[in-house]
Enzyme design. Structure first.
Site, PDB file in Angstrom:
ATOM      1  N   SER A 110      46.059  40.625  -9.262  1.00 26.93           N
ATOM      2  CA  SER A 110      46.586  39.325  -8.862  1.00 26.93           C
ATOM      3  C   SER A 110      47.763  39.523  -7.895  1.00 26.93           C
ATOM      4  O   SER A 110      47.608  40.178  -6.861  1.00 26.93           O
ATOM      5  CB  SER A 110      46.981  38.527 -10.096  1.00 26.93           C
ATOM      6  OG  SER A 110      47.169  37.181  -9.793  1.00 26.93           O
ATOM      7  N   ASP A 128      35.859  34.844 -11.698  1.00 27.03           N
ATOM      8  CA  ASP A 128      37.212  34.564 -11.205  1.00 27.03           C
ATOM      9  C   ASP A 128      37.118  33.587 -10.042  1.00 27.03           C
ATOM     10  O   ASP A 128      36.672  33.942  -8.961  1.00 27.03           O
ATOM     11  CB  ASP A 128      37.875  35.876 -10.768  1.00 27.03           C
ATOM     12  CG  ASP A 128      39.333  35.699 -10.347  1.00 27.03           C
ATOM     13  OD1 ASP A 128      39.796  34.556 -10.224  1.00 27.03           O
ATOM     14  OD2 ASP A 128      40.003  36.729 -10.139  1.00 27.03           O
ATOM     15  N   HIS A 132      39.861  34.926 -14.159  1.00 27.40           N
ATOM     16  CA  HIS A 132      40.867  35.763 -13.499  1.00 27.40           C
ATOM     17  C   HIS A 132      41.602  36.676 -14.470  1.00 27.40           C
ATOM     18  O   HIS A 132      41.905  37.830 -14.158  1.00 27.40           O
ATOM     19  CB  HIS A 132      41.865  34.858 -12.776  1.00 27.40           C
ATOM     20  CG  HIS A 132      42.927  35.593 -12.030  1.00 27.40           C
ATOM     21  ND1 HIS A 132      42.646  36.418 -10.966  1.00 27.40           N
ATOM     22  CD2 HIS A 132      44.279  35.633 -12.197  1.00 27.40           C
ATOM     23  CE1 HIS A 132      43.773  36.935 -10.496  1.00 27.40           C
ATOM     24  NE2 HIS A 132      44.773  36.485 -11.225  1.00 27.40           N
TER      25      HIS A 132
END
Length: 390
Positions: A162, A328, A361
């Site tokens: 991320s 995701d 995610h």
């Protein structure tokens, strides 16, 4: 955490006391992308394992938006295990019996590194919004100075998911000669308008809280807990997939047999999100949330290369392993593939894995065997090339 930290501090840096962390204070100016500069700064960090004699086994782990330096040790605030203890530790994919692992709280954070809650040397009060806006590249510049002070010329690997993956990419572009292997996970070369929109909702929730006080809440003994909790609730939905939410919660009621026909938490998903918001405000600073979401919004790796991502990677010498997750939708596989295509176009050594999962995610933080096999296998292969002993 290994207490035997390399002691390589120069006249411009020194180890200082920091609650539950190591801290390096830098008595030097740090130029920032926005045109401002910090007259001095501090980086809080943790280390695990042992640095080998030629300092070739160091791995830098970069944390995501709401993470910190406590990657594999008990968190001093929550008492919970480190946020990536499934990935980092003895016998784990990032094996601290073999590698020397560093994890630093990012610039702009709230766990010991210089951020909006830190004291402004010009006033003696917390910076609040007087702290200049921080970018991902600024974070990486500060990390590079920390790595310098630890006496490490070249990192064996930089790993993160991320916002941490953004830092990995920035390391490979800003310091290509200092990164042997790079593992960006569930990330993108720039934030999409959708993600910027989600971040803006969170920031507005914080700033709409009357206790935010224009960012000066610490000086007034207040805290915008309600606004920050709502920001966390909204963001947390984006970290999960619709399938995961359905399987975990469905439309099940929370501790009741029937609807109340009111606005209490009737559904389990409501109770879960409220809990996420309440626990988050115990460990995170609201202004840091503003600064770090802004840093993600401003991230655009190709911007300084006429919009050509492949050109950004032209000088990259690292071996790359890019990893995405099928469910995701915050940083979808297509965004990760664009990184792979640009690396291929630049002639870089790159492999790519899409992990099939319904966890969204947040899968990079969870028990995903394929993710663990991929990271472990890639690092073993890179270690053989690097000549690291088993």
């Amino acid at each position: 955490m290994d207490a035997g930290v390399p002691n390589h501090a120069t006249a411009a840096a020194r180890q200082v006391d920091c609650p539950s962390s190591l801290c390096m204070a830098f008595a030097e100016t740090l130029a920032l992308d926005g045109g401002d500069a910090l007259p001095s700064f501090q980086i809080a960090y943790q280390v695990y394992g042992t640095l080998n004699a030629d300092k070739s086994n160091a791995i830098l782990v970069c944390h995501a938006l709401t993470g910190d330096q406590h990657v594999a040790n008990e968190h001093p605030v929550t008492g919970k295990a480190g946020w990536w203890s499934l990935m980092v530790g003895p016998g784990r994919p990032i094996d601290t019996d073999r590698y020397f692992v560093i994890c630093a709280n990012v610039l702009g954070g709230c766990m010991g590194s210089t951020g909006p809650a830190s004291s402004n040397p010009a006033s003696g009060e917390p910076y609040a919004l007087d702290l200049p806006v921080i970018t991902v590249r600024d974070m990486v510049r500060a990390q590079a100075r920390l790595v310098d002070e630890l006496g490490i010329e070249k990192l064996f690997a930089v790993v993160g998911g991320s916002m941490g993956g953004m830092q990995v990419l920035q390391w490979a572009v800003s310091y290509p000669e200092r990164v042997f292997a790079a593992i960006p996970i569930a990330t993108a070369p720039r934030h999409t308008s959708q993600n910027i929109g989600f971040n803006e909702v969170g920031r507005q929730a914080v700033m709409a809280d009357p206790d935010w006080c224009g960012g000066k809440y610490l000086m007034l003994g207040k805290r915008p807990a309600k606004g920050l909790a709502v920001a966390r609730m909204a963001a947390h939905i984006t970290y999960l997939s619709e399938s995961a939410l359905h399987h975990k919660f469905g439309r099940h009621l929370q501790d009741r047999e029937a609807l109340t026909f009111g606005f209490d938490a009737d559904f389990q998903i409501e109770s879960y999100l409220r809990h996420q918001g309440m626990t988050f405000v115990e460990r995170f600073d609201a202004n840091s949330y503003l600064y770090l979401t802004r840093a993600m919004d401003y991230f655009d790796l190709a911007k300084d290369f006429r919009g050509r991502l492949a050109d950004a990677f032209r000088g990259a010498t690292s071996r790359f392993c890019v990893i995405s997750f099928s469910s995701d939708w915050l940083f979808p596989t297509a965004e990760n593939r664009s990184i792979v295509h640009s690396l291929n176009a630049s002639g870089a050594n790159v492999s790519f894995v899409e992990v099939e999962t319904d966890r969204g995610h947040d899968a990079f933080l969870l028990d995903e065997p394929e993710l663990f096999r991929t990271v472990s296998g890639f690092l073993r292969g890179a270690a053989r090339v690097r000549g690291l002993a088993e």
